[in-house]
Design an enzyme around this catalytic site. Structure first.
Site, PDB file in Angstrom:
ATOM      1  N   GLU A 165       0.780  -1.233   0.000  1.00 43.45           N
ATOM      2  CA  GLU A 165       0.000   0.000   0.000  1.00 43.45           C
ATOM      3  C   GLU A 165       0.820   1.296   0.000  1.00 43.45           C
ATOM      4  O   GLU A 165       0.750   2.092   0.942  1.00 43.45           O
ATOM      5  CB  GLU A 165      -0.952   0.011   1.206  1.00 43.45           C
ATOM      6  N   GLU A 355      -5.600  -8.406   0.441  1.00 43.40           N
ATOM      7  CA  GLU A 355      -6.278  -8.040   1.696  1.00 43.40           C
ATOM      8  C   GLU A 355      -7.719  -7.657   1.429  1.00 43.40           C
ATOM      9  O   GLU A 355      -8.012  -6.905   0.493  1.00 43.40           O
ATOM     10  CB  GLU A 355      -5.645  -6.804   2.353  1.00 43.40           C
TER      11      GLU A 355
HETATM   12  O1  IFM Z   1      -4.302  -3.118   9.122  1.00 46.19           O
HETATM   13  C1  IFM Z   1      -4.239  -2.583   7.845  1.00 46.19           C
HETATM   14  C2  IFM Z   1      -3.090  -3.190   7.067  1.00 46.19           C
HETATM   15  O2  IFM Z   1      -1.895  -3.037   7.733  1.00 46.19           O
HETATM   16  C3  IFM Z   1      -2.993  -2.548   5.720  1.00 46.19           C
HETATM   17  N1  IFM Z   1      -4.251  -2.587   5.030  1.00 46.19           N
HETATM   18  C4  IFM Z   1      -5.424  -2.148   5.733  1.00 46.19           C
HETATM   19  C5  IFM Z   1      -5.514  -2.834   7.077  1.00 46.19           C
HETATM   20  C6  IFM Z   1      -6.760  -2.345   7.825  1.00 46.19           C
HETATM   21  O3  IFM Z   1      -6.680  -0.986   8.041  1.00 46.19           O
END
Ligand code: IFM
Length: 450
Positions: A165, A355
């Site tokens: 990210e 994710e």
């Molecule tokens: O916890 C985070 C993760 O580290 C990165 N993506 C989003 C998740 C939720 O906010």
């Protein structure tokens, strides 16, 4: 139409080093920017830190046994750069490598495919002291670190994600300041964008130089942007935000050029050959996705645009019904559209959904169970969107739920629970939630349980 997922579909769960490992200063680990940030008063909810977190460093076998109970096919974890290079560069720390080597062996023993993320935000503090992501030199340090990890673990791990990210750690770390390193500096933020892209390109080359069999990609958080209102100001804010949030990394890495609005601002940073280095033949795109983004114009923000806050949002929607405890909207359609956007804009790449998930305030009931029905419903809806995208031609290879364990949610501390396994942060006891069993059934059936 069949509701089965493709054969060989990879069902996984994801975590990251700083959020779960704990053991923040043992076995030679150096400090990360998150150690510094969380120990600075007022930066994290209730001044919490991840010195212990879920203590995964000591309990990894128990956690992998839990993964194995539901026959998880893959586990995405990140490596803590300062555990490997306490100073960010120079001499590596053997004990740090030993930990991940044991972790990999344990996963493979249980037939769980490892996916390594090289950078999930815990930058060595020593590198930050040199300017962090705003100093172009970081691309060399990151490339050296990537090479070492590929050399040591490339025999056992065949999927590497360079960065997690970029838009989040650059925007919130260098522009808005509410994540480590906590800066509000537009010039540095713009340098970050280019250096992050370059770091990905150099790391790609380093890893491939170890073995062309290792698959490499970058994980990007992307979400459809909507203008908060029909005003021309909000509409133009949306266009700006969309470029910086969704395309500042994906376009150069996967298409070889920056969106014009960004290129105009960073032209002076781009050297000959940079774009070639950034635009490698990536094996996949990693997508992290949670919700769409409503954008509002805001002169005080350094970009002139930002996502709306809860008060503003409540003017638009019935907030009780549609939000997770992150105040994120539940919009499975946005997931579908985002995946199709990747497919259409980036030449139908292989996609790993690295994710997706939700936070709710799960409670242990008097029978010691956690019936997180809201999470199960959320997953069902979002998984349907994934299934639909596959039926419409998206080459989705995997889905990783965020997260395997409740963990340290950055500036929001332990208040937000994303896990399919509950963690009691006082005793560190793990209790699988209803969603964990749901996920097990999903894996067994290879289709969404009723
Ligand atoms: O916890 C985070 C993760 O580290 C990165 N993506 C989003 C998740 C939720 O906010």
């Amino acid at each position: 139409m069949s509701n089965k997922f493709p054969n060989n579909f990879i069902w996984g769960a994801a975590t990251s080093s700083y959020q779960i490992e704990g053991a923040s200063s043992i076995d030679g680990k150096g400090k990360s920017i998150w150690d510094t940030f969380s120990h600075t008063k007022g930066k994290v909810f209730n001044n919490q830190n991840a010195d212990i977190a879920t203590d995964h460093y000591n309990r990894y076998k128990e956690d992998i046994a839990l993964m194995n109970n539901i026959k998880l096919k893959a586990y995405r974890f990140s490596i803590s750069w300062p555990r490997i290079f306490p100073n960010g560069k120079g001499k590596f720390n053997k004990k740090g490598l030993d930990f991940y080597s044991k972790l990999l062996d344990e996963l493979l023993k249980k037939n769980i495919k490892p996916f390594i993320t090289l950078y999930h935000w815990d930058l060595p503090q020593k590198i930050q002291n040199l300017g962090g992501w705003s100093n172009r030199e970081i691309t060399k340090y990151f490339s050296d670190y990537s090479y070492l990890i590929a050399k040591k673990f490339g025999d056992r791990c065949k999927n590497f994600i360079t960065l997690n990210e970029p838009a989040v750690f650059s925007t919130f770390g260098y522009l808005d300041g509410y994540m480590a390193p906590g800066l509000k500096n537009k010039k540095k933020y713009l340098s970050c964008i280019h250096n992050i892209n370059l770091a990905h390109g150099f790391a790609f080359k380093s890893i491939k130089s170890v073995s062309s069999n290792i698959k490499v990609g970058c994980t990007l958080n992307m979400a459809p942007c909507l203008a908060f209102s029909n005003s021309s100001k909000d509409i133009s804010a949306k266009i700006t935000y969309d470029a910086f949030w969704n395309r500042a990394y994906a376009d150069p890495m996967y298409l070889g050029s920056y969106p014009k609005i960004i290129e105009n601002k960073i032209q002076n940073l781009i050297r000959q050959n940079d774009m070639k280095i950034i635009n490698q033949k990536n094996d996949f795109i990693g997508l992290n996705h949670y919700q769409h983004i409503r954008v509002i114009s805001d002169k005080k923000n350094l970009l002139g645009a930002r996502s709306v806050n809860l008060k503003e949002l409540s003017k638009k929607i019935n907030i009780k019904k549609n939000l997770t405890t992150m105040n994120w909207e539940i919009v499975p359609d946005a997931y579908y559209h985002q995946i199709m956007e990747l497919k259409n804009r980036y030449n139908n790449p292989n996609i790993h959904l690295t994710e997706n998930g939700c936070s709710f305030s799960d409670k242990v009931n008097k029978n010691g169970k956690i019936l997180d029905v809201k999470r199960v419903n959320f997953l069902k809806k979002y998984l349907k969107a994934v299934h639909k995208a596959i039926n419409n031609g998206a080459k989705i290879k995997s889905y990783f739920v965020w997260s395997f364990l409740d963990n340290f949610e950055w500036a929001l501390g332990y208040d937000k629970r994303f896990g399919i396994v509950h963690v009691d942060f006082k005793t560190l006891k793990r209790i699988p939630k209803k969603s964990y069993y749901f996920f097990g059934e999903l894996i067994k059936k290879n289709s969404i349980p009723k």
